[in-house]
Every structure is written in C-alpha cells, then in structure tokens.
Design a protein around this motif. Sequence first.
Motif, PDB file in Angstrom:
ATOM      1  N   LYS A   1      27.414  14.325  92.350  1.00 61.30           N
ATOM      2  CA  LYS A   1      26.559  14.242  93.543  1.00 61.30           C
ATOM      3  C   LYS A   1      25.348  15.164  93.406  1.00 61.30           C
ATOM      4  N   VAL A   2      25.578  16.387  92.962  1.00 60.10           N
ATOM      5  CA  VAL A   2      24.494  17.362  92.794  1.00 60.10           C
ATOM      6  C   VAL A   2      23.493  16.890  91.739  1.00 60.10           C
ATOM      7  N   LYS A   3      24.008  16.334  90.621  1.00 60.64           N
ATOM      8  CA  LYS A   3      23.137  15.893  89.521  1.00 60.64           C
ATOM      9  C   LYS A   3      22.433  14.565  89.826  1.00 60.64           C
ATOM     10  N   LYS A   4      22.884  13.874  90.861  1.00 61.81           N
ATOM     11  CA  LYS A   4      22.271  12.604  91.286  1.00 61.81           C
ATOM     12  C   LYS A   4      22.158  11.586  90.145  1.00 61.81           C
ATOM     13  N   ILE A   5      23.279  11.360  89.474  1.00 58.08           N
ATOM     14  CA  ILE A   5      23.276  10.402  88.362  1.00 58.08           C
ATOM     15  C   ILE A   5      23.797   9.039  88.829  1.00 58.08           C
ATOM     16  N   PHE A   6      23.444   8.678  90.042  1.00 54.29           N
ATOM     17  CA  PHE A   6      23.877   7.408  90.615  1.00 54.29           C
ATOM     18  C   PHE A   6      22.668   6.760  91.290  1.00 54.29           C
ATOM     19  N   THR A   7      22.711   5.440  91.368  1.00 52.44           N
ATOM     20  CA  THR A   7      21.627   4.705  92.006  1.00 52.44           C
ATOM     21  C   THR A   7      21.811   4.725  93.520  1.00 52.44           C
TER      22      THR A   7
END
Length: 187
Positions: A140-146
């Motif tokens: 969630k912190v790294k925001k590796i999701f669309t």
Amino acid sequence: MRIVSGKLKGKNILFIKSLTTRPLKDSVKESIFNVINHSNLLNTKIENSSILDLYSGIGSFGIECISRGANGITFVEKNKEVAEILKKNLKNLKIENKSNIIINEIQNFLNLELTKKFEIIFLDPPFKDNNYLQDLNFIKVKKIFTKKHTIIIHREKSSADDWKKLVKPLVVKIYGRSKIIFGKFLT
C-alpha cells in the motif's frame, strides 16, 4: 493438480508434498476465478492484467491466470526447492516468457525499486503466518497497484487477522477451511 480453464486447461502442474506447503485446491481456485469473472463488485478482470502472486509456491494461481489470458505474472517465493518446481511448471507449460520468478523474502522484493503496477495482488501465506499484514501495508505504501486493483487473500476460515485496517472487503467467500477475501486498499 491441473489447470482448470483457459488455453492450458487440463494440463498438469507438478507439486510438492510437504508440511510447509499447501497447494491451492482446484475447487477453491475455480471458485476464486468465478468471483473475479462474475462479481459486479470487482473492477478487475484476469485478461490483459499484470498479477503479483505472493507466497506463490508452485504457481498454481499465477499459472491459471496465464492460462486465462493475463499479460504477465510476478511470482515471489522464498523456498528454493518449491521455486524449482515452479520453474519446471513454467518450462513444461512453455510460459516462461509471461512470468518473472523472484526467489526471495517478500520484504526483500518489496524493498526493490519497483516501477511496475499490478491489477491483481494475490496473497496465499501459510495459515499460521500473520506477517503478510506487514507485506500488505508495504504494498500500500509503495503504491504498486493500479487504480482498479483487486487484492485477494487466502486465509483459514477461523483466522481473525486484522486485515480490515488495510483492505476494504468487497467479497468474502468460505470454501471448506479456506476463507477468500477480495478487496481494495483503503484510501
């Protein structure tokens, strides 16, 4: 074990019998894909998606995704012996070009400079392992999701993990002793 649907339907997957691994049962796997394909609550489909398969084991979920038209899968598995079975499965099925295997701890993988974003993130940690919550938080912190992502978590039916602080549940299904949570990160 076998592939349930798609272009590789009916093909066998090698697996390892051990006390440390728990392959995803075909019936549970099929149920997961039924929810993905037919639920109006999920914005994500398998076709043309990039998928992150954490605690991937022999790759049953990710291989099924490739069979059903996913663009590519990133498998993360720390057990070298199990990862070798995964490599053999990908080679036997001739789908190495659609996959990337990371043989490492999930935290080490997540500490890399990741630029890729995933539509579907599948977590299938050992039932007694609650460290996956740290992994979820880090993702969630790294925001590796669309924006239109789906998180899928496979847990034991009786588990009382505190994942609701991170993930908004959209669909929760019980199959035997398995609980499958489909959700999105809370914003």
